[in-house]
Design an enzyme around this catalytic site. Sequence first.
Site, PDB file in Angstrom:
ATOM      1  N   THR A  93       0.866  -1.182   0.000  1.00 17.74           N
ATOM      2  CA  THR A  93       0.000   0.000   0.000  1.00 17.74           C
ATOM      3  C   THR A  93       0.902   1.231   0.000  1.00 17.74           C
ATOM      4  OG1 THR A  93      -1.682  -1.129   1.295  1.00 17.74           O
ATOM      5  CG2 THR A  93      -1.722   1.262   1.356  1.00 17.74           C
ATOM      6  N   ARG A 125     -13.837  -7.351  -2.187  1.00 17.44           N
ATOM      7  CA  ARG A 125     -13.311  -7.027  -0.856  1.00 17.44           C
ATOM      8  C   ARG A 125     -12.768  -5.599  -0.847  1.00 17.44           C
ATOM      9  NH1 ARG A 125      -7.939  -5.352   1.254  1.00 17.44           N
ATOM     10  NH2 ARG A 125      -7.871  -5.996   3.416  1.00 17.44           N
ATOM     11  N   VAL A 126     -13.201  -4.823   0.122  1.00 13.97           N
ATOM     12  CA  VAL A 126     -12.668  -3.487   0.308  1.00 13.97           C
ATOM     13  C   VAL A 126     -11.970  -3.456   1.655  1.00 13.97           C
ATOM     14  CG1 VAL A 126     -13.209  -1.030   0.538  1.00 13.97           C
ATOM     15  CG2 VAL A 126     -14.496  -2.454  -1.083  1.00 13.97           C
ATOM     16  N   GLY A 127     -10.744  -2.968   1.666  1.00 13.51           N
ATOM     17  CA  GLY A 127      -9.975  -2.904   2.909  1.00 13.51           C
ATOM     18  C   GLY A 127     -10.049  -1.534   3.543  1.00 13.51           C
ATOM     19  N   THR A 149      -0.875   1.639   6.575  1.00 15.97           N
ATOM     20  CA  THR A 149      -0.615   0.473   5.738  1.00 15.97           C
ATOM     21  C   THR A 149      -0.529  -0.747   6.650  1.00 15.97           C
ATOM     22  OG1 THR A 149       1.076  -0.652   4.398  1.00 15.97           O
ATOM     23  CG2 THR A 149       1.848   1.129   5.811  1.00 15.97           C
ATOM     24  N   GLY A 150      -0.836  -1.916   6.102  1.00 16.74           N
ATOM     25  CA  GLY A 150      -0.772  -3.122   6.918  1.00 16.74           C
ATOM     26  C   GLY A 150      -2.006  -3.971   6.731  1.00 16.74           C
ATOM     27  N   HIS A 151      -2.377  -4.731   7.752  1.00 20.49           N
ATOM     28  CA  HIS A 151      -3.520  -5.628   7.629  1.00 20.49           C
ATOM     29  C   HIS A 151      -4.826  -4.830   7.708  1.00 20.49           C
ATOM     30  CE1 HIS A 151      -6.429  -8.783   9.072  1.00 20.49           C
ATOM     31  NE2 HIS A 151      -6.020  -9.219   7.904  1.00 20.49           N
ATOM     32  N   GLY A 152      -5.483  -4.682   6.564  1.00 20.24           N
ATOM     33  CA  GLY A 152      -6.640  -3.808   6.435  1.00 20.24           C
ATOM     34  C   GLY A 152      -7.753  -4.054   7.433  1.00 20.24           C
TER      35      GLY A 152
END
Length: 319
Positions: free
Chosen positions: A169, A197-199, A220-223
């Site tokens: 990201t 899928r939307v993060g 940024t990272g695990h959505g």
Amino acid sequence: LGRMKPVIVVHGGAGRIFKEREEGCRAGVVRAALRGYALLKQGGSAVDAVEEAVRSMEDDPHFNAGCGSVLNEKGEVEMDAIIMDGKNLDSGAVSAVKCIANPIKLARLVMEKTKHMLLTDHGAHLFAQAMGIPEIPGEKLITERSRERWKKNLEPDSNPEEFQKDLGTVGAVAIDSEGNVACATSTGGLSNKMIGRVGDTACIGSGGYADNHSGATSTTGHGESIMKVVLARLILYHMEQGMSPEVAADTALDYMKTRVGGLGGVIVVNKAGEWAARFSTKQMSWATVKDDNLYYGIHAGEKHIKPVDEALASEREGF
């Protein structure tokens, strides 16, 4: 009112950055920061600067945004992006967009040309057409690397989670000479994600937030973890309570880790122009320009400093 000294901070994604990709990631964030800063130096707005920095990284195949985005379960690129103006809290975002080179440009148009904040999929596509944004074949956004990874993740014994470690990201935050702040974030999302899928990236307060009263941040990272704790807004809340950008970022990342087991990274600038780039993952590529100095790094504790003029010169020679 004294003129602010402009500051820009960018990130190219938190996770695990493989050795052979380090140079490209470092060069990519440095280039983006220098481009954004050049606009700020000419008196450009924070919004212009963050859009330019993110566009630069969307065009760089080293990052999981624009060209180089990871593929969903069906082998397609679906991208999310957000931009926000701290002056009046205006924001624009797009989600699940396909076949355009720069989702961040579309997000900015949503902010400026509609009464809405988030357009998705087909609607975003129709809006892009109406705005005259050229469509490009989806294949143009797909790199060999993304396709390889997608295939690997389809194998029965594969664990896509393993490959999520090098998410890319991209994001930027800035403060301009007027003291306005802005943020921008763009991503291709999670590899082999479900269609639609939307993060966190497209979600205000999670993927980014900007408010002149406190500052701006991009995450940024695990959505899914970021959304659970509304990470971007949480950091600004901590700064409103009097924390420095660095302490606010660490406190929020720490909470996300202990509360939901999520890892990530953030860039922050406060209304005084103090900045931070912090992460709980193994790595995060980042770069900052302030007071005509360039700062950049990838590993925890790594911080290189170069005068901007020197950086620009080596940029012209091809880093």
